[in-house]
Structures are given as structure tokens and as C-alpha cells.
Scaffold this motif. Structure first.
Motif, PDB file in Angstrom:
ATOM      1  N   LEU A   1      71.954  56.473  61.248  1.00 11.48           N
ATOM      2  CA  LEU A   1      70.517  56.731  61.308  1.00 11.48           C
ATOM      3  C   LEU A   1      69.764  55.488  61.761  1.00 11.48           C
ATOM      4  O   LEU A   1      70.074  54.382  61.332  1.00 11.48           O
ATOM      5  N   ASP A   2      68.787  55.703  62.603  1.00 11.88           N
ATOM      6  CA  ASP A   2      67.899  54.631  63.044  1.00 11.88           C
ATOM      7  C   ASP A   2      66.563  54.862  62.332  1.00 11.88           C
ATOM      8  O   ASP A   2      65.918  55.882  62.556  1.00 11.88           O
ATOM      9  N   VAL A   3      66.183  53.940  61.454  1.00 12.15           N
ATOM     10  CA  VAL A   3      64.973  54.096  60.657  1.00 12.15           C
ATOM     11  C   VAL A   3      63.908  53.117  61.147  1.00 12.15           C
ATOM     12  O   VAL A   3      64.160  51.919  61.245  1.00 12.15           O
ATOM     13  N   ILE A   4      62.734  53.665  61.430  1.00 11.50           N
ATOM     14  CA  ILE A   4      61.600  52.859  61.886  1.00 11.50           C
ATOM     15  C   ILE A   4      60.529  52.925  60.803  1.00 11.50           C
ATOM     16  O   ILE A   4      59.955  53.982  60.539  1.00 11.50           O
ATOM     17  N   TRP A   5      60.269  51.792  60.170  1.00  8.94           N
ATOM     18  CA  TRP A   5      59.270  51.687  59.099  1.00  8.94           C
ATOM     19  C   TRP A   5      58.027  51.069  59.724  1.00  8.94           C
ATOM     20  O   TRP A   5      57.999  49.892  60.030  1.00  8.94           O
TER      21      TRP A   5
ATOM     22  N   LEU B   1      63.297  59.505  52.420  1.00  3.94           N
ATOM     23  CA  LEU B   1      64.389  59.061  53.300  1.00  3.94           C
ATOM     24  C   LEU B   1      65.717  59.686  52.866  1.00  3.94           C
ATOM     25  O   LEU B   1      66.504  60.133  53.708  1.00  3.94           O
ATOM     26  N   LEU B   2      65.953  59.716  51.568  1.00  5.88           N
ATOM     27  CA  LEU B   2      67.194  60.314  51.061  1.00  5.88           C
ATOM     28  C   LEU B   2      67.257  61.807  51.374  1.00  5.88           C
ATOM     29  O   LEU B   2      68.332  62.334  51.701  1.00  5.88           O
ATOM     30  N   CYS B   3      66.121  62.484  51.290  1.00  5.74           N
ATOM     31  CA  CYS B   3      66.080  63.912  51.630  1.00  5.74           C
ATOM     32  C   CYS B   3      66.379  64.107  53.115  1.00  5.74           C
ATOM     33  O   CYS B   3      67.168  64.986  53.484  1.00  5.74           O
ATOM     34  N   LEU B   4      65.751  63.297  53.966  1.00  7.75           N
ATOM     35  CA  LEU B   4      66.000  63.414  55.400  1.00  7.75           C
ATOM     36  C   LEU B   4      67.449  63.082  55.739  1.00  7.75           C
ATOM     37  O   LEU B   4      68.049  63.726  56.604  1.00  7.75           O
ATOM     38  N   GLU B   5      68.008  62.100  55.063  1.00  7.85           N
ATOM     39  CA  GLU B   5      69.406  61.737  55.276  1.00  7.85           C
ATOM     40  C   GLU B   5      70.322  62.944  55.045  1.00  7.85           C
ATOM     41  O   GLU B   5      71.279  63.161  55.783  1.00  7.85           O
ATOM     42  N   THR B   6      70.004  63.728  54.021  1.00  7.42           N
ATOM     43  CA  THR B   6      70.791  64.919  53.700  1.00  7.42           C
ATOM     44  C   THR B   6      70.739  65.938  54.833  1.00  7.42           C
ATOM     45  O   THR B   6      71.726  66.600  55.125  1.00  7.42           O
ATOM     46  N   ALA B   7      69.588  66.055  55.480  1.00 10.96           N
ATOM     47  CA  ALA B   7      69.418  67.023  56.566  1.00 10.96           C
ATOM     48  C   ALA B   7      69.973  66.516  57.894  1.00 10.96           C
ATOM     49  O   ALA B   7      70.080  67.285  58.846  1.00 10.96           O
ATOM     50  N   MET B   8      70.320  65.227  57.963  1.00 11.42           N
ATOM     51  CA  MET B   8      70.754  64.623  59.221  1.00 11.42           C
ATOM     52  C   MET B   8      72.144  63.996  59.086  1.00 11.42           C
ATOM     53  O   MET B   8      72.324  62.804  59.293  1.00 11.42           O
ATOM     54  N   PRO B   9      73.168  64.788  58.743  1.00 11.39           N
ATOM     55  CA  PRO B   9      74.493  64.219  58.495  1.00 11.39           C
ATOM     56  C   PRO B   9      75.172  63.640  59.734  1.00 11.39           C
ATOM     57  O   PRO B   9      76.102  62.852  59.612  1.00 11.39           O
ATOM     58  N   TYR B  10      74.692  64.002  60.913  1.00 12.98           N
ATOM     59  CA  TYR B  10      75.313  63.512  62.150  1.00 12.98           C
ATOM     60  C   TYR B  10      74.515  62.381  62.785  1.00 12.98           C
ATOM     61  O   TYR B  10      74.796  61.970  63.898  1.00 12.98           O
ATOM     62  N   GLY B  11      73.489  61.917  62.075  1.00 11.57           N
ATOM     63  CA  GLY B  11      72.683  60.821  62.577  1.00 11.57           C
ATOM     64  C   GLY B  11      71.400  61.294  63.226  1.00 11.57           C
ATOM     65  O   GLY B  11      71.113  62.483  63.303  1.00 11.57           O
TER      66      GLY B  11
ATOM     67  N   ILE C   1      64.622  58.335  62.151  1.00  7.14           N
ATOM     68  CA  ILE C   1      63.597  58.617  61.157  1.00  7.14           C
ATOM     69  C   ILE C   1      62.484  57.598  61.333  1.00  7.14           C
ATOM     70  O   ILE C   1      62.739  56.394  61.389  1.00  7.14           O
ATOM     71  N   ALA C   2      61.257  58.077  61.431  1.00  9.36           N
ATOM     72  CA  ALA C   2      60.094  57.194  61.537  1.00  9.36           C
ATOM     73  C   ALA C   2      59.183  57.453  60.343  1.00  9.36           C
ATOM     74  O   ALA C   2      58.872  58.601  60.031  1.00  9.36           O
ATOM     75  N   LEU C   3      58.773  56.380  59.672  1.00 10.52           N
ATOM     76  CA  LEU C   3      57.844  56.465  58.542  1.00 10.52           C
ATOM     77  C   LEU C   3      56.509  55.898  58.993  1.00 10.52           C
ATOM     78  O   LEU C   3      56.443  54.761  59.462  1.00 10.52           O
ATOM     79  N   GLN C   4      55.463  56.690  58.836  1.00 14.56           N
ATOM     80  CA  GLN C   4      54.124  56.268  59.249  1.00 14.56           C
ATOM     81  C   GLN C   4      53.147  56.505  58.114  1.00 14.56           C
ATOM     82  O   GLN C   4      53.328  57.409  57.298  1.00 14.56           O
ATOM     83  N   LEU C   5      52.108  55.711  58.107  1.00 12.73           N
ATOM     84  CA  LEU C   5      51.050  55.826  57.113  1.00 12.73           C
ATOM     85  C   LEU C   5      49.763  56.161  57.833  1.00 12.73           C
ATOM     86  O   LEU C   5      49.316  55.411  58.706  1.00 12.73           O
ATOM     87  N   GLY C   6      49.169  57.317  57.491  1.00 13.96           N
ATOM     88  CA  GLY C   6      47.918  57.734  58.119  1.00 13.96           C
ATOM     89  C   GLY C   6      46.725  56.975  57.575  1.00 13.96           C
ATOM     90  O   GLY C   6      46.794  56.337  56.519  1.00 13.96           O
ATOM     91  N   ASP C   7      45.615  57.040  58.288  1.00 15.55           N
ATOM     92  CA  ASP C   7      44.377  56.379  57.865  1.00 15.55           C
ATOM     93  C   ASP C   7      43.872  56.897  56.523  1.00 15.55           C
ATOM     94  O   ASP C   7      43.189  56.186  55.796  1.00 15.55           O
ATOM     95  N   ASP C   8      44.220  58.145  56.206  1.00 12.72           N
ATOM     96  CA  ASP C   8      43.773  58.751  54.946  1.00 12.72           C
ATOM     97  C   ASP C   8      44.724  58.462  53.788  1.00 12.72           C
ATOM     98  O   ASP C   8      44.556  58.988  52.694  1.00 12.72           O
ATOM     99  N   GLY C   9      45.759  57.631  54.005  1.00 13.85           N
ATOM    100  CA  GLY C   9      46.707  57.290  52.955  1.00 13.85           C
ATOM    101  C   GLY C   9      47.873  58.248  52.846  1.00 13.85           C
ATOM    102  O   GLY C   9      48.714  58.114  51.960  1.00 13.85           O
ATOM    103  N   THR C  10      47.939  59.221  53.746  1.00 15.06           N
ATOM    104  CA  THR C  10      49.038  60.182  53.751  1.00 15.06           C
ATOM    105  C   THR C  10      50.234  59.594  54.482  1.00 15.06           C
ATOM    106  O   THR C  10      50.103  59.064  55.575  1.00 15.06           O
ATOM    107  N   TRP C  11      51.382  59.679  53.856  1.00 16.81           N
ATOM    108  CA  TRP C  11      52.624  59.213  54.466  1.00 16.81           C
ATOM    109  C   TRP C  11      53.262  60.365  55.222  1.00 16.81           C
ATOM    110  O   TRP C  11      53.219  61.517  54.780  1.00 16.81           O
ATOM    111  N   GLU C  12      53.885  60.045  56.339  1.00 11.98           N
ATOM    112  CA  GLU C  12      54.587  61.041  57.137  1.00 11.98           C
ATOM    113  C   GLU C  12      55.947  60.479  57.528  1.00 11.98           C
ATOM    114  O   GLU C  12      56.039  59.388  58.081  1.00 11.98           O
TER     115      GLU C  12
END
Length: 116
Positions: free
Chosen positions: A9-13, A31-41, A44-55
């Protein structure tokens, strides 16, 4: 970087500033949940919105999304026979609730997204 440097997995924070502990804890559970859904690699990008919502956005050529697990994540539904390797699906909505947040997730054939 230390966790995923030699991973399939390539993770971009994206958030560069220090974040509250509760949000970082939720991000790592996601991240652990996404890892489960992506067993073949994939990526994953983690972003923080202006409203404080994480995506958290995961993309891969092939996903393995277990609908029963993702229902636990988004609907706080009890998990029948939840395995220890999947405890993050039960913990994430509980931790989000403590922080006054709600977990939303969606997926298609090549992408999966978690927002909180």
C-alpha cells in the motif's frame, strides 16, 4: 512512512500540522479498515477538509469489500462472529461517537472512501 514503507500500500498523509489525538486515532482505524478492503495493494490518501472532516480514499485495481464488515462500520450494527483481525470495524464507530462524529463509507469496483 514507517508503517507502510515496504508495504503493498502507498499511503499519502496530507495534513502537515499536528492533529488532535482523537482524529489521528480515527484515521488509523480507518487505515486498518481500508487495508482490509485492499489485500492486493493500492493507494490510500488521507485528507482533512476545511470543515474538519477527514476523508480517506483508497484506490486499487481489485478490492475485497465485505459488506457485513462495512455495515458494522457505518451503521454501528453488531457484528456476528467478528474476528480479532476486524476489530477496527467495531472500534471506529464507537470512537467516532465519543468524539461526536459519524462514520460514512462508500465503495465501487476500484475505490473505497471513509469520511468522519
Amino acid at each position: 512512512r514507517d508503517l507502510y514503507d515496504s508495504s503493498r500500500l502507498d499511503v499519502i498523509w496530507v495534513p502537515a500540522e499536528p492533529q488532535p489525538r482523537a482524529c489521528v486515532r480515527l484515521a488509523f482505524l480507518g487505515l486498518l479498515c481500508l487495508e482490509t478492503a485492499m489485500p492486493y495493494g493500492g493507494q490510500i490518501a488521507l485528507q482533512l477538509g476545511d470543515d474538519g472532516t477527514w476523508e480517506l480514499n483508497g484506490t486499487a485495481d481489485k478490492l475485497n469489500v465485505d459488506k457485513a464488515l462495512w455495515n458494522v462500520l457505518t451503521q454501528c450494527a453488531p457484528a456476528p462472529e467478528l474476528q480479532p483481525a476486524h476489530v477496527q470495524f467495531a472500534l471506529m464507530p464507537a470512537v467516532a461517537n465519543e468524539d461526536g462524529r459519524k462514520v460514512n463509507a462508500k465503495s465501487d469496483e476500484t475505490s473505497v472512501q471513509i469520511r468522519f
